[in-house]
Design an enzyme around this catalytic site. Structure first.
Site, PDB file in Angstrom:
ATOM      1  N   ARG A   1      28.057 -58.316  95.673  1.00  0.00           N
ATOM      2  CA  ARG A   1      29.494 -58.517  95.567  1.00  0.00           C
ATOM      3  C   ARG A   1      30.068 -58.923  96.909  1.00  0.00           C
ATOM      4  O   ARG A   1      29.655 -58.428  97.947  1.00  0.00           O
ATOM      5  CB  ARG A   1      30.164 -57.218  95.074  1.00  0.00           C
ATOM      6  CG  ARG A   1      30.257 -57.141  93.569  1.00  0.00           C
ATOM      7  CD  ARG A   1      30.638 -55.787  93.077  1.00  0.00           C
ATOM      8  NE  ARG A   1      31.862 -55.233  93.669  1.00  0.00           N
ATOM      9  CZ  ARG A   1      32.404 -54.075  93.303  1.00  0.00           C
ATOM     10  NH1 ARG A   1      31.840 -53.360  92.356  1.00  0.00           N
ATOM     11  NH2 ARG A   1      33.495 -53.644  93.875  1.00  0.00           N
TER      12      ARG A   1
ATOM     13  N   ARG B   1      38.680 -50.619 101.351  1.00  0.00           N
ATOM     14  CA  ARG B   1      38.609 -50.050  99.997  1.00  0.00           C
ATOM     15  C   ARG B   1      38.744 -48.529 100.056  1.00  0.00           C
ATOM     16  O   ARG B   1      39.409 -47.917  99.216  1.00  0.00           O
ATOM     17  CB  ARG B   1      37.302 -50.469  99.319  1.00  0.00           C
ATOM     18  CG  ARG B   1      37.285 -51.966  98.972  1.00  0.00           C
ATOM     19  CD  ARG B   1      35.892 -52.501  98.748  1.00  0.00           C
ATOM     20  NE  ARG B   1      35.215 -51.924  97.602  1.00  0.00           N
ATOM     21  CZ  ARG B   1      33.906 -52.029  97.378  1.00  0.00           C
ATOM     22  NH1 ARG B   1      33.143 -52.689  98.231  1.00  0.00           N
ATOM     23  NH2 ARG B   1      33.379 -51.483  96.315  1.00  0.00           N
TER      24      ARG B   1
ATOM     25  N   LYS C   1      30.426 -44.564  89.518  1.00  0.00           N
ATOM     26  CA  LYS C   1      31.155 -44.735  88.247  1.00  0.00           C
ATOM     27  C   LYS C   1      30.451 -45.764  87.350  1.00  0.00           C
ATOM     28  O   LYS C   1      30.207 -45.512  86.176  1.00  0.00           O
ATOM     29  CB  LYS C   1      32.606 -45.195  88.526  1.00  0.00           C
ATOM     30  CG  LYS C   1      33.370 -44.299  89.496  1.00  0.00           C
ATOM     31  CD  LYS C   1      34.780 -44.800  89.756  1.00  0.00           C
ATOM     32  CE  LYS C   1      34.868 -46.145  90.460  1.00  0.00           C
ATOM     33  NZ  LYS C   1      34.443 -46.128  91.882  1.00  0.00           N
TER      34      LYS C   1
ATOM     35  N   ARG D   1      44.418 -46.385  89.189  1.00  0.00           N
ATOM     36  CA  ARG D   1      44.120 -46.279  90.615  1.00  0.00           C
ATOM     37  C   ARG D   1      45.367 -45.966  91.438  1.00  0.00           C
ATOM     38  O   ARG D   1      45.290 -45.821  92.650  1.00  0.00           O
ATOM     39  CB  ARG D   1      43.601 -47.633  91.080  1.00  0.00           C
ATOM     40  CG  ARG D   1      42.099 -47.804  90.927  1.00  0.00           C
ATOM     41  CD  ARG D   1      41.586 -48.028  92.255  1.00  0.00           C
ATOM     42  NE  ARG D   1      40.556 -48.960  92.630  1.00  0.00           N
ATOM     43  CZ  ARG D   1      39.502 -49.385  92.038  1.00  0.00           C
ATOM     44  NH1 ARG D   1      39.262 -49.127  90.819  1.00  0.00           N
ATOM     45  NH2 ARG D   1      38.646 -50.129  92.668  1.00  0.00           N
TER      46      ARG D   1
ATOM     47  N   ARG E   1      23.699 -52.506  97.303  1.00  0.00           N
ATOM     48  CA  ARG E   1      23.862 -52.762  95.859  1.00  0.00           C
ATOM     49  C   ARG E   1      23.622 -54.223  95.491  1.00  0.00           C
ATOM     50  O   ARG E   1      24.055 -55.134  96.184  1.00  0.00           O
ATOM     51  CB  ARG E   1      25.272 -52.365  95.415  1.00  0.00           C
ATOM     52  CG  ARG E   1      25.582 -52.831  93.988  1.00  0.00           C
ATOM     53  CD  ARG E   1      26.787 -52.198  93.397  1.00  0.00           C
ATOM     54  NE  ARG E   1      27.978 -52.397  94.191  1.00  0.00           N
ATOM     55  CZ  ARG E   1      29.126 -51.771  93.937  1.00  0.00           C
ATOM     56  NH1 ARG E   1      29.210 -50.919  92.935  1.00  0.00           N
ATOM     57  NH2 ARG E   1      30.167 -51.993  94.704  1.00  0.00           N
TER      58      ARG E   1
HETATM   59  P1  AP5 Z   1      28.089 -47.890  91.497  1.00  0.00           P
HETATM   60  O1  AP5 Z   1      27.831 -46.997  90.329  1.00  0.00           O
HETATM   61  O2  AP5 Z   1      27.960 -49.346  91.258  1.00  0.00           O
HETATM   62  O3  AP5 Z   1      29.477 -47.534  92.188  1.00  0.00           O
HETATM   63  P2  AP5 Z   1      30.962 -47.515  91.616  1.00  0.00           P
HETATM   64  O4  AP5 Z   1      31.476 -46.123  91.671  1.00  0.00           O
HETATM   65  O5  AP5 Z   1      31.047 -48.233  90.318  1.00  0.00           O
HETATM   66  O6  AP5 Z   1      31.680 -48.285  92.821  1.00  0.00           O
HETATM   67  P3  AP5 Z   1      32.438 -49.664  92.895  1.00  0.00           P
HETATM   68  O7  AP5 Z   1      32.155 -50.202  94.275  1.00  0.00           O
HETATM   69  O8  AP5 Z   1      32.143 -50.550  91.744  1.00  0.00           O
HETATM   70  O9  AP5 Z   1      33.912 -49.130  92.817  1.00  0.00           O
HETATM   71  P4  AP5 Z   1      35.176 -49.764  93.341  1.00  0.00           P
HETATM   72  O10 AP5 Z   1      36.132 -48.787  92.849  1.00  0.00           O
HETATM   73  O11 AP5 Z   1      35.230 -50.061  94.788  1.00  0.00           O
HETATM   74  O12 AP5 Z   1      35.148 -51.237  92.685  1.00  0.00           O
HETATM   75  P5  AP5 Z   1      35.830 -51.840  91.397  1.00  0.00           P
HETATM   76  O13 AP5 Z   1      34.892 -52.815  90.823  1.00  0.00           O
HETATM   77  O14 AP5 Z   1      36.401 -50.791  90.523  1.00  0.00           O
HETATM   78  O15 AP5 Z   1      27.080 -47.449  92.667  1.00  0.00           O
HETATM   79  C1  AP5 Z   1      27.036 -48.123  93.906  1.00  0.00           C
HETATM   80  C2  AP5 Z   1      25.585 -48.278  94.365  1.00  0.00           C
HETATM   81  O16 AP5 Z   1      24.992 -47.007  94.597  1.00  0.00           O
HETATM   82  C3  AP5 Z   1      24.676 -48.983  93.352  1.00  0.00           C
HETATM   83  O17 AP5 Z   1      23.783 -49.827  94.032  1.00  0.00           O
HETATM   84  C4  AP5 Z   1      23.923 -47.835  92.667  1.00  0.00           C
HETATM   85  O18 AP5 Z   1      22.629 -48.236  92.249  1.00  0.00           O
HETATM   86  C5  AP5 Z   1      23.870 -46.772  93.760  1.00  0.00           C
HETATM   87  N1  AP5 Z   1      24.017 -45.416  93.226  1.00  0.00           N
HETATM   88  C6  AP5 Z   1      24.848 -45.011  92.218  1.00  0.00           C
HETATM   89  N2  AP5 Z   1      24.749 -43.690  92.018  1.00  0.00           N
HETATM   90  C7  AP5 Z   1      23.835 -43.239  92.938  1.00  0.00           C
HETATM   91  C8  AP5 Z   1      23.292 -41.937  93.229  1.00  0.00           C
HETATM   92  N3  AP5 Z   1      23.679 -40.860  92.536  1.00  0.00           N
HETATM   93  N4  AP5 Z   1      22.393 -41.827  94.235  1.00  0.00           N
HETATM   94  C9  AP5 Z   1      22.001 -42.942  94.942  1.00  0.00           C
HETATM   95  N5  AP5 Z   1      22.462 -44.197  94.692  1.00  0.00           N
HETATM   96  C10 AP5 Z   1      23.369 -44.338  93.695  1.00  0.00           C
HETATM   97  O19 AP5 Z   1      37.089 -52.606  92.041  1.00  0.00           O
HETATM   98  C11 AP5 Z   1      36.923 -53.745  92.851  1.00  0.00           C
HETATM   99  C12 AP5 Z   1      38.278 -54.301  93.271  1.00  0.00           C
HETATM  100  O20 AP5 Z   1      39.021 -54.712  92.113  1.00  0.00           O
HETATM  101  C13 AP5 Z   1      39.230 -53.322  93.988  1.00  0.00           C
HETATM  102  O21 AP5 Z   1      38.974 -53.259  95.374  1.00  0.00           O
HETATM  103  C14 AP5 Z   1      40.601 -53.927  93.659  1.00  0.00           C
HETATM  104  O22 AP5 Z   1      40.888 -55.041  94.467  1.00  0.00           O
HETATM  105  C15 AP5 Z   1      40.413 -54.421  92.236  1.00  0.00           C
HETATM  106  N6  AP5 Z   1      40.788 -53.414  91.218  1.00  0.00           N
HETATM  107  C16 AP5 Z   1      39.965 -52.866  90.268  1.00  0.00           C
HETATM  108  N7  AP5 Z   1      40.624 -51.975  89.515  1.00  0.00           N
HETATM  109  C17 AP5 Z   1      41.906 -51.948  89.980  1.00  0.00           C
HETATM  110  C18 AP5 Z   1      43.073 -51.206  89.618  1.00  0.00           C
HETATM  111  N8  AP5 Z   1      43.053 -50.296  88.607  1.00  0.00           N
HETATM  112  N9  AP5 Z   1      44.214 -51.424  90.321  1.00  0.00           N
HETATM  113  C19 AP5 Z   1      44.265 -52.337  91.326  1.00  0.00           C
HETATM  114  N10 AP5 Z   1      43.191 -53.061  91.715  1.00  0.00           N
HETATM  115  C20 AP5 Z   1      42.007 -52.863  91.059  1.00  0.00           C
HETATM  116 ZN    ZN Z   2      31.941 -50.068  89.725  1.00  0.00          ZN
END
Ligand code: AP5
Ligand code: ZN
Length: 213
Positions: A160, A171, A13, A88, A127
């Site tokens: 992170r 997660r 994402k 979410r 990452r």
């Molecule tokens: P990347 O694109 O960074 O992944 P992402 O989908 O953004 O995953 P996240 O880990 O950021 O999502 P998340 O939902 O767990 O975390 P969030 O910050 O939202 O890609 C990952 C890696 O893979 C990178 O190194 C990239 O280079 C590589 N990559 C990407 N695409 C690739 C491909 N096609 N092929 C190969 N490699 C690839 O949330 C964090 C925390 O915040 C949650 O756990 C929760 O506690 C809180 N939170 C956030 N939003 C909410 C909400 N709405 N409600 C409640 N709590 C929330």
């Molecule tokens: Zn993300």
């Protein structure tokens, strides 16, 4: 356009968001990035959110709904936005509908980053991010020019705190239990587009462009 990106941790994402953002001049609202900034700055919001985030659990609906309600009022978000990591839970999705209804707009498309859980650990543990810009790298799949250093600013990259195999398990559990029902919620509205998120980043971008064209 008003878009939602939904998918498990590491599904891409945050990688696709900047590309979509630039192409369609949308604002990118990532609740995870906003929460991490609040934690780093030790704001009241950050203090409340930290423990859940460190443990891979969701932060309370009220906190994240509050952040989004404020953020979508920004002038730069009036033409459209990308919500990355929100909603979410079904409660968050319902609140979002209320927020948008009161502003006379609606969600146009939900991009579902569909991917097998087995691929995600390697993506997450490899990452590296540049905290101030949100740029992310991968030690194997998208390495920076100099290891540990941001290509654009030359500043150090960090990992992170929740990017460990153990926290990833929580997660993923939260994703399957609480977020998958959100996909069904939007399927009923016929606005979900499924992506093959296991493909190369460029191929995923091409799929996104096809859906949005
Ligand atoms: P990347 O694109 O960074 O992944 P992402 O989908 O953004 O995953 P996240 O880990 O950021 O999502 P998340 O939902 O767990 O975390 P969030 O910050 O939202 O890609 C990952 C890696 O893979 C990178 O190194 C990239 O280079 C590589 N990559 C990407 N695409 C690739 C491909 N096609 N092929 C190969 N490699 C690839 O949330 C964090 C925390 O915040 C949650 O756990 C929760 O506690 C809180 N939170 C956030 N939003 C909410 C909400 N709405 N409600 C409640 N709590 C929330
Ligand atoms: Zn993300």
């Amino acid at each position: 356009k008003r878009l939602i990106l939904v998918g498990p941790p590491g599904s891409g994402k945050g990688t696709q968001s900047p590309i979509i953002k630039d192409e369609y001049c949308l604002c990118h609202l990532a609740t995870g990035d906003m929460l991490r900034a609040a934690v780093a700055a030790k704001t009241p919001l950050g203090i409340k959110a930290k423990e859940a985030m460190d443990n891979g659990q969701l932060v309370s609906d009220d906190l994240v709904v509050g952040i989004i309600d404020e953020a979508i009022n920004k002038p730069s978000c009036q033409k459209g936005f990308i919500l990355d990591g929100f909603p979410r839970t079904v409660v968050q999705a319902e609140k979002l509908d209320e927020m948008l209804e009161s502003r006379g707009v609606k969600v146009d498309k939900v991009l579902n980053f569909a991917i097998d859980d087995a691929i995600l650990e390697e993506r997450i543990t490899g990452r590296w991010i540049h905290p101030s810009s949100g740029r992310s790298y991968h030690s194997k799949f998208a390495p920076p020019k100099v290891p540990g250093v941001d290509d654009v600013t030359g500043e150090p990259l960090i990992q992170r705190k929740d990017d460990t195999a153990a926290v990833l398990k929580s997660r993923l559990e939260a994703f399957h239990k609480q977020t998958e029902p959100v996909i069904d919620y939007y399927k009923k509205k016929n606005i979900v587009a499924n992506l093959h998120a296991e493909k190369h980043p460029q191929d995923v971008t091409a799929e996104v462009q096809k859906v949005l064209s």
